[in-house]
Design an enzyme around this catalytic site. Structure first.
Site, PDB file in Angstrom:
ATOM      1  CG  HIS A  40       2.246 -10.116  11.889  1.00  0.00           C
ATOM      2  ND1 HIS A  40       3.162 -10.226  10.873  1.00  0.00           N
ATOM      3  CD2 HIS A  40       2.530  -8.962  12.537  1.00  0.00           C
ATOM      4  CE1 HIS A  40       3.995  -9.188  10.935  1.00  0.00           C
ATOM      5  NE2 HIS A  40       3.629  -8.403  11.932  1.00  0.00           N
ATOM      6  CG  HIS A  64       5.384  -3.067  13.399  1.00  0.00           C
ATOM      7  ND1 HIS A  64       6.145  -3.154  12.271  1.00  0.00           N
ATOM      8  CD2 HIS A  64       4.669  -4.222  13.461  1.00  0.00           C
ATOM      9  CE1 HIS A  64       5.927  -4.324  11.680  1.00  0.00           C
ATOM     10  NE2 HIS A  64       5.018  -4.986  12.372  1.00  0.00           N
ATOM     11  NE  ARG A 140      -1.902  -2.140   1.266  1.00  0.00           N
ATOM     12  CZ  ARG A 140      -1.244  -2.338   2.398  1.00  0.00           C
ATOM     13  NH1 ARG A 140       0.062  -2.284   2.453  1.00  0.00           N
ATOM     14  NH2 ARG A 140      -1.932  -2.595   3.501  1.00  0.00           N
ATOM     15  CB  CYS A 187      -6.106  -0.310  -2.511  1.00  0.00           C
ATOM     16  SG  CYS A 187      -5.680  -0.994  -0.912  1.00  0.00           S
ATOM     17  CE1 TYR A 321      -6.459  -5.427   1.614  1.00  0.00           C
ATOM     18  CE2 TYR A 321      -5.057  -7.343   1.829  1.00  0.00           C
ATOM     19  CZ  TYR A 321      -5.203  -5.989   1.677  1.00  0.00           C
ATOM     20  OH  TYR A 321      -4.094  -5.191   1.602  1.00  0.00           O
TER      21      TYR A 321
HETATM   22  N1  MTE Z   1       1.419  -8.481  -4.465  1.00  0.00           N
HETATM   23  C1  MTE Z   1       2.528  -8.659  -3.723  1.00  0.00           C
HETATM   24  N2  MTE Z   1       3.392  -9.615  -4.095  1.00  0.00           N
HETATM   25  N3  MTE Z   1       2.778  -7.928  -2.609  1.00  0.00           N
HETATM   26  C2  MTE Z   1       1.893  -6.956  -2.175  1.00  0.00           C
HETATM   27  O1  MTE Z   1       2.153  -6.303  -1.155  1.00  0.00           O
HETATM   28  N4  MTE Z   1      -0.264  -5.847  -2.573  1.00  0.00           N
HETATM   29  C3  MTE Z   1      -1.611  -6.087  -3.103  1.00  0.00           C
HETATM   30  C4  MTE Z   1      -1.566  -6.359  -4.600  1.00  0.00           C
HETATM   31  N5  MTE Z   1      -0.570  -7.353  -4.899  1.00  0.00           N
HETATM   32  C5  MTE Z   1       0.696  -6.761  -2.937  1.00  0.00           C
HETATM   33  C6  MTE Z   1       0.514  -7.538  -4.109  1.00  0.00           C
HETATM   34  C7  MTE Z   1      -2.530  -4.986  -2.863  1.00  0.00           C
HETATM   35  S1  MTE Z   1      -3.333  -4.949  -1.372  1.00  0.00           S
HETATM   36  C8  MTE Z   1      -2.825  -4.058  -3.827  1.00  0.00           C
HETATM   37  S2  MTE Z   1      -3.950  -2.847  -3.559  1.00  0.00           S
HETATM   38  C9  MTE Z   1      -2.149  -4.097  -5.133  1.00  0.00           C
HETATM   39  O2  MTE Z   1      -1.200  -5.159  -5.238  1.00  0.00           O
HETATM   40  C10 MTE Z   1      -1.417  -2.796  -5.380  1.00  0.00           C
HETATM   41  O3  MTE Z   1      -0.837  -2.793  -6.643  1.00  0.00           O
HETATM   42  P1  MTE Z   1       0.076  -1.570  -7.088  1.00  0.00           P
HETATM   43  O4  MTE Z   1       1.096  -1.336  -6.001  1.00  0.00           O
HETATM   44  O5  MTE Z   1       0.671  -1.962  -8.382  1.00  0.00           O
HETATM   45  O6  MTE Z   1      -0.841  -0.381  -7.214  1.00  0.00           O
HETATM   46 MO    MO Z   2      -4.896  -3.235  -1.411  1.00  0.00          MO
END
Ligand code: MTE
Ligand code: MO
Length: 466
Positions: A40, A64, A140, A187, A321
């Site tokens: 999930h 969703h 993100r 990302c 990822y």
């Molecule tokens: N860290 C936390 N705690 N929660 C999240 O959803 N997203 C990750 C990363 N770290 C995420 C995270 C992803 S997939 C990305 S691309 C980046 O944070 C995005 O960082 P930004 O929102 O500062 O651009």
């Molecule tokens: Mo990401």
């Protein structure tokens, strides 16, 4: 046929978050989600709905509400709710708390792909400065933005022998040398929509070229904090292979130990972004910045670091990822591919604008960015104005020279061309890094169902309106 079975609500509710086989109801159908949890995208969050209806949750997590998700859920159908438990033909549901109500206000210039959780990219025309201003830096989020009081925030470092050491924000700011790096975060889904357009449909947020940004990050080195916590950074124990990070809202990811303790790896626990406290969306008050690695590893709102033999057990490390081959369109065997860490060469066109005409010939200035993972320097940016038949080099000496060992920042580039050459033209960009890695010409050879690491040549038809 199991799907014809009928269940009383009391039975469904015993399959709650603590049960060995959690169930959920959607509409009046009952699903056994035991085998879905690991895959999930929101990790264990799905367990909040276990034992009852997912509908109130999906009304909030509206991401969703699409066929792709309904199809997945349908695989887990086991039966229906007993009609005698329905009220007006529906399952009675409780009101639930919306975890997103506390999310911050966002800059209206961001292009929003989903709002709960917030996923928004920078309009590429605003990616025209070396440092991306924090208010237009792409967001993100997989979940909500945790509300954290800086004075109460604690970071726990857990070593392999179970020893723990706790740090306050003030400890991290005052007891350690503050290190400043300028690093690009990208990302793994940046440009995913280009793969969809150039190849086949991909699953995930359809980002254009704006899920990337470059910022200045300040804070102690992870290495220094680990050493203070008692980890032997000079001669690390063989059993430890990964540094895992846990975010306050449950997101988690890890990086290899070698990166975490590399004195030149520049992994920092950032307390500041662009010289100020980190904005809530970007990890306030503390985030990991692992430069040169995919941004998914730079965990925001970090509360715990675990030194381990294992990678993070999170969904985002093990079931997302990763990239599989163009032929892998069925359920992938997730364990067969490594988690994305360092990223390949990337480049994109961010804008094309007419130069103010000083004489008769109107020039068009084409601008963009180029970036490579692992701190590898971009050595050249090639531009074509005839769809890739002939090439010329873009100007890349726009920004201050990087004096460090590694290039953690993107390189902006610029190419000036007479407008008459661009009539009906398709402009193409590709870049080369110091290891002579390049970019694929087309999307199909790197197609993967999740649309990760889209990095084929960026092609844009010249449009004089823009
Ligand atoms: N860290 C936390 N705690 N929660 C999240 O959803 N997203 C990750 C990363 N770290 C995420 C995270 C992803 S997939 C990305 S691309 C980046 O944070 C995005 O960082 P930004 O929102 O500062 O651009
Ligand atoms: Mo990401």
């Amino acid at each position: 046929d199991g799907a014809k079975r009928v269940f009383r609500l009391s039975e469904v509710s015993s399959h709650d978050k603590d049960s060995e086989s959690p169930w959920v109801i959607k509409g009046t159908k009952v699903y056994d989600i035991t085998d879905w949890i690991a895959g999930h995208p929101g990790g264990n969050v799905i367990l909040r709905a276990a034992g009852g209806s997912v509908d109130p949750y999906w009304n909030i997590f509206s991401i969703h509400k699409k066929q792709e998700v309904y199809d997945i859920l349908e695989e887990f159908l086991i039966g229906h709710v007993d009609p005698q438990d329905l009220v007006d033909g529906q399952v009675p549901v409780d009101d639930i708390e919306d975890p997103f109500v506390q999310d911050p206000q966002r800059d209206p210039r961001l292009i929003v792909h989903s709002d709960k959780p917030m996923n928004a990219e920078s309009p590429t025309t605003l990616l025209s400065t070396f440092l991306t201003p924090s208010d237009i830096f792409y967001v993100r989020n997989h979940l909500w933005v945790p509300r954290i009081v800086e004075k109460e925030h604690k970071l726990v470092v857990e070593l392999d022998d179970g020893e723990e050491k706790e740090y306050t924000m003030s400890d991290l700011r005052k007891n350690f040398k503050q290190h400043k790096i300028t690093a690009t975060l990208q990302c793994s889904g940046n440009r995913r929509s280009h793969m969809t357009e150039g190849s086949r449909p991909t699953n995930g947020l359809q980002w254009e070229a704006g899920a990337i940004g470059n910022a200045e990050w300040t804070g102690p080195r992870l290495r220094d904090v680990l050493a203070d916590a008692g980890f032997n950074v000079a001669d690390p124990p063989d059993e430890v292979q990964h540094a895992q990070f846990v975010g306050a809202e449950t997101y988690g990811a890890s990086i290899p130990l070698s990166k975490a303790i590399d004195p030149r790896g520049d992994v920092i626990l950032a307390c500041q972004m662009n010289g100020k406290t980190i904005p809530p969306d970007h990890g306030f008050p503390l985030r990991v910045v692992a430069p040169g690695h995919v941004a998914a590893r730079s965990v925001k709102w970090v509360t715990r670091i675990i030194m381990s033999e294992e990678e993070s057990t999170s969904q985002w490390q093990r079931r997302d990822y990763k990239c599989f081959g163009p032929n892998d369109t069925e359920k992938p065997n997730w364990d067969m591919a490594p988690a994305i860490q360092e990223t390949p060469v990337q480049s994109a066109i961010t804008c094309m604008h007419r130069e103010e005409a000083k004489d008769e010939i109107k020039n068009v200035v084409i601008e963009g960015y180029a970036f490579s993972g692992g701190g590898r320097k971009i050595i050249r940016v090639d531009v074509s104005t005839d769809d890739g038949r002939t090439w010329d080099q873009a100007e890349t000496d726009i920004d201050p020279v990087n004096n460090g060992i590694h290039d953690w920042s993107w390189k902006r580039w610029k190419y000036t061309v007479p407008e008459k050459k661009l009539v009906g033209a398709t402009v193409v960009v590709k870049a080369v890094d110091e290891a002579y890695n390049g970019q694929p010409e087309h999307h199909e050879p790197t197609f993967n169902l999740r649309g990760n690491l889209t990095a084929a040549w960026h092609r844009v038809k010249y449009d004089p309106q823009k």
